[in-house]
Scaffold this motif. Structure first.
Motif, short mmCIF file in Angstrom:
data_model
loop_
_atom_site.label_atom_id
_atom_site.label_comp_id
_atom_site.label_asym_id
_atom_site.label_seq_id
_atom_site.Cartn_x
_atom_site.Cartn_y
_atom_site.Cartn_z
N ALA A 34 -2.90 0.22 11.47
CA ALA A 34 -3.75 -0.14 12.61
C ALA A 34 -5.06 -0.76 12.13
O ALA A 34 -5.53 -1.77 12.68
CB ALA A 34 -4.02 1.08 13.49
N VAL A 62 0.85 -1.19 0.00
CA VAL A 62 0.00 0.00 0.00
C VAL A 62 0.89 1.24 0.00
O VAL A 62 1.60 1.50 0.97
CB VAL A 62 -0.92 0.03 1.24
CG1 VAL A 62 -1.83 1.26 1.18
CG2 VAL A 62 -1.74 -1.25 1.34
N SER A 63 0.83 1.99 -1.09
CA SER A 63 1.54 3.26 -1.12
C SER A 63 0.71 4.29 -0.36
O SER A 63 -0.45 4.52 -0.69
CB SER A 63 1.74 3.73 -2.56
OG SER A 63 2.07 5.11 -2.54
N CYS A 64 1.31 4.90 0.64
CA CYS A 64 0.61 5.94 1.39
C CYS A 64 1.12 7.32 1.01
O CYS A 64 0.82 8.30 1.69
CB CYS A 64 0.77 5.69 2.90
SG CYS A 64 -0.04 4.17 3.42
N ILE A 112 3.58 10.49 0.58
CA ILE A 112 4.42 11.06 1.63
C ILE A 112 3.50 11.47 2.77
O ILE A 112 3.16 12.63 2.95
CB ILE A 112 5.23 12.25 1.07
CG1 ILE A 112 5.99 11.80 -0.19
CG2 ILE A 112 6.20 12.78 2.12
CD1 ILE A 112 6.65 12.94 -0.94
N GLY A 113 3.04 10.47 3.51
CA GLY A 113 2.05 10.70 4.56
C GLY A 113 2.18 9.67 5.66
O GLY A 113 1.49 8.65 5.68
N GLU A 114 3.08 9.94 6.59
CA GLU A 114 3.42 8.94 7.60
C GLU A 114 2.32 8.77 8.65
O GLU A 114 2.12 7.67 9.18
CB GLU A 114 4.73 9.34 8.30
CG GLU A 114 5.94 9.41 7.38
CD GLU A 114 5.99 10.69 6.54
OE1 GLU A 114 5.24 11.64 6.83
OE2 GLU A 114 6.78 10.73 5.58
N GLN A 115 1.62 9.87 8.96
CA GLN A 115 0.57 9.76 9.98
C GLN A 115 -0.52 8.83 9.49
O GLN A 115 -1.00 7.96 10.22
CB GLN A 115 0.00 11.15 10.28
CG GLN A 115 1.04 12.12 10.79
CD GLN A 115 0.45 13.51 10.97
OE1 GLN A 115 -0.45 13.72 11.77
NE2 GLN A 115 0.94 14.45 10.21
N ASN A 116 -0.91 9.03 8.23
CA ASN A 116 -1.92 8.15 7.65
C ASN A 116 -1.42 6.71 7.61
O ASN A 116 -2.14 5.78 7.97
CB ASN A 116 -2.27 8.64 6.24
CG ASN A 116 -3.38 7.84 5.60
OD1 ASN A 116 -4.40 7.58 6.23
ND2 ASN A 116 -3.18 7.44 4.36
N GLU A 174 2.21 10.45 17.70
CA GLU A 174 0.94 10.37 18.42
C GLU A 174 0.02 9.31 17.82
O GLU A 174 -0.74 8.65 18.52
CB GLU A 174 0.23 11.72 18.46
CG GLU A 174 -0.78 11.75 19.60
CD GLU A 174 -2.12 12.29 19.18
OE1 GLU A 174 -2.18 13.13 18.28
OE2 GLU A 174 -3.13 11.84 19.75
N GLN A 175 0.13 9.12 16.49
CA GLN A 175 -0.62 8.02 15.87
C GLN A 175 -0.13 6.69 16.43
O GLN A 175 -0.91 5.78 16.71
CB GLN A 175 -0.45 8.05 14.36
CG GLN A 175 -1.38 9.00 13.63
CD GLN A 175 -0.95 10.46 13.71
OE1 GLN A 175 0.10 10.79 14.24
NE2 GLN A 175 -1.77 11.35 13.18
N LEU A 201 -1.78 4.54 10.77
CA LEU A 201 -3.15 4.18 11.14
C LEU A 201 -3.82 3.28 10.09
O LEU A 201 -4.70 2.50 10.44
CB LEU A 201 -3.97 5.44 11.38
CG LEU A 201 -3.51 6.21 12.63
CD1 LEU A 201 -4.21 7.55 12.71
CD2 LEU A 201 -3.74 5.41 13.89
N VAL A 202 -3.40 3.37 8.86
CA VAL A 202 -3.83 2.37 7.87
C VAL A 202 -3.34 1.01 8.36
O VAL A 202 -4.07 0.01 8.33
CB VAL A 202 -3.28 2.70 6.46
CG1 VAL A 202 -3.49 1.53 5.51
CG2 VAL A 202 -3.96 3.95 5.90
#
Lengths: 271, 312
Positions: free
Chosen positions: B63, B49-51, B53-57, B86-87, B60-61
């Motif tokens: 999770a 799964v390419s997210c 440049i979005g580490e926070q997302n 925090e994620q 939680l993906v």
């Protein structure tokens, strides 16, 4: 429709009871979302109250996790928990934690409490469903103040990129956040256009009109080419006159007199 | 010890080996070429799964996938995992969802990219999270073995890997590698050097220098910072009576901090900590950075002598 409206009325009673007994919590956002939750659970969600961990259930993620009284109320009405369990709201050891928590309460799929996290989690749940070739749907409830969190837009962009037609958002557009009206805290301009430009299917409804809600929920889950969002225009504190559209009741409990008035307005007692 | 490898390559190899388990999913944040998840992506694009440049997302993906029975491995640079702390705290560790986070390019050894890319605090911050296993392996073989073991763990994890090559230590010794168990690479009774990551090979060299002076050092690869192998530390206190920790990480809160916390609540022994002295890095070659940070072999050897001198 009348049945759904009566269900939502009973949930409003639970919400006010919980917050009154705890003398803490978040009634405003619970009352704005509750018509949506009542219709969602009753008409759409494929879940089994006697088997909350059923693997192929639809997932519901309450990302605005502070509006937990609303969720606990519908979980009690659906039979995931008992009405007596609602007395444990914010009480030490109680299953109804201050913010919804999957480790504590049956029927809760996501441990919320920190805004801006639920959509990403929902995206992971939607990818899981797709990898398993399951038809299950994922529904994520966001608050309008919540979408000020940048991480929401990371998730919005990624979900559209991955064409997650099984991912659905319900946006509780109640126009009020913790400190004040959204308009004074952070103007969000054209919210539907924002979601459209991120690649989402968008529909707007009146979030307190049951027939519009049911139509809107039918619009969700039908897309094959990408995620969908139902923007529900609601009134914070809806159903209780002094709470309605009042930023003071984002996170405040009614006093004795206000409680009596609420029960009167909800038809639980007669004048 | 002539064969060299970068621990991030061990991570990439492990993901490929794990691919036979259909529940294993790989998450990327546009650094798959660097963290080495790219091999998995090429072989199994449907489970990658390419997210963006979005580490926070991304965390939680992970999770969401873990909560649905999948085994997600998410990687980016160590420093960028911190943006999603925090994620990690609220969305992964708190509900105890087994998301496995790999932070590559950890430490000043990362080199010429400079201080913005040299995480010196990752081990400390993840160590503070309940439920999270924290690993920092020293070579490609142990990285591969530990990553494979993580797939069977029911807890979330953070593993730091390194950008640059270090000596391969465990070829043919795979059976010795277990999450939570430090490994004695050399035995002596004068002083014990407890190291992690790129500092393990530096510590072995330090032990050689000390041996030339008649000082016999034990060297331990403490690849697991949490849960800490406290039994082994007790044993080292008894057998050596003086300890040194060595890490390419701030001296605050990392391996030295973990060992110190253990000692003050158990049997005290002199402890000297080698680590980045509460400062940020800069651009330089990997070996130059260890010199600039005063954490290379001679500094470890000197610390060993200081620790020994403090024995009562």
């Amino acid at each position: 429709m009348e049945e759904l409206e009566e269900l939502a009325r009973r949930c409003r009673v639970h919400i006010v009871n919980m917050v009154y007994k705890a003398q803490a919590g978040h009634p405003g956002g619970s009352l704005s979302e509750i018509d949506l939750l009542a219709a969602l659970y009753k008409t759409q969600l494929r879940v089994r109250p006697n088997e909350p961990q059923w693997e192929d259930r639809d997932r519901f993620v309450l990302s605005k996790g502070h509006a937990s009284p609303g969720m606990y109320a519908i979980l009690a009405e659906m039979g995931f928990i008992t009405v007596e369990d609602l007395d444990s709201y914010r009480v030490l050891g109680g299953i109804c934690q201050g913010h919804v928590d999957m480790k504590w309460c049956p029927g809760v799929d996501f441990s919320a409490g920190s805004l801006g996290m639920g959509l990403s989690f929902g995206m992971g749940s939607a990818i899981a469903g797709r990898l398993e070739n399951s038809a299950r749907q994922v529904y994520v409830m966001l608050g309008d103040g919540e979408i000020q969190e940048g991480s929401v837009w990371e998730a919005a962009m990624a979900a559209a990129h991955h064409e997650l037609g099984n991912l659905n958002v319900i946006l509780d557009r109640n126009r009020i956040q913790n400190d004040d009206f959204c308009e004074t805290q952070m103007r969000m301009f054209d919210i539907p256009a924002k979601w459209r430009s991120f690649g989402w299917n968008v529909k707007e409804i009146n979030g307190h009109d049951m027939s519009e809600i049911v139509d809107g929920l039918n619009f969700l889950g039908t897309s094959n080419d990408g995620p969908s969002i139902l923007i529900a225009h609601t009134v914070k504190g809806n159903g209780i006159s002094y709470m309605a559209d009042n930023p003071a009741f984002h996170g405040a409990a009614p006093n004795d007199e206000q409680y009596q008035q609420a029960m009167l307005e909800l038809g639980e007692v007669s004048a | 010890m002539s064969k060299m490898g970068a621990t991030r390559d061990g991570y990439g190899e492990a993901l490929l080996q794990l691919a036979s388990n259909p529940k294993v999913v790989v998450l990327e944040a546009d650094l798959g070429k660097s963290t080495k998840s790219l091999h998995f992506r090429k072989a199994h694009p449907e489970r990658t799964v390419s997210c963006g440049i979005g580490e926070q997302n991304m965390l939680l993906v992970g999770a969401g996938l873990a909560a649905s029975g999948f085994i997600p491995f998410a990687s980016t640079f160590a420093i960028f995992t911190e943006r999603a702390f925090e994620q990690m705290r609220n969305g992964v560790a708190r509900p105890n969802l087994a998301v496995h986070v790999c932070g590559s390019h950890g430490g000043t050894h990362t080199g010429t990219d400079g201080s913005s890319a040299q995480s010196i605090e990752d081990l400390a911050i993840y160590r503070t999270l309940p439920n999270v296993t924290v690993l920092h392996p020293s070579d490609t073989v142990s990285t591969r073995e530990l990553t494979i073991q993580l797939a069977a763990s029911s807890c979330p994890s953070y593993m730091r890997t390194a950008r640059n090559k270090t000596p391969v230590l465990y070829e043919g010794r795979e059976d010795e590698i277990k999450i939570g168990k430090g490994i004695k690479l050399r035995e002596g009774t004068d002083v014990a050097i407890i190291a992690c990551g790129v500092m393990v090979s530096q510590s072995l060299k330090a032990a050689e220098i000390l041996a030339e002076e008649g000082i016999h050092a034990t060297v331990v690869d403490m690849h697991t910072l949490k849960p800490l192998d406290s039994e082994l530390i007790n044993e080292l206190v008894a057998s050596c009576g003086a300890l040194v920790t060595a890490e390419d990480h701030n001296i605050i809160g990392g391996l030295g901090g973990a060992v110190a916390e253990h000692l003050v609540s158990n049997t005290l022994a002199p402890l000297e900590r080698i680590g980045v002295n509460d400062r940020f890095g800069e651009s330089g070659q990997a070996d130059e950075m260890l010199e600039v940070m005063k954490i290379s072999t001679p500094y470890i050897a000197a610390a060993a002598k200081r620790a020994m001198a403090r024995k009562s």
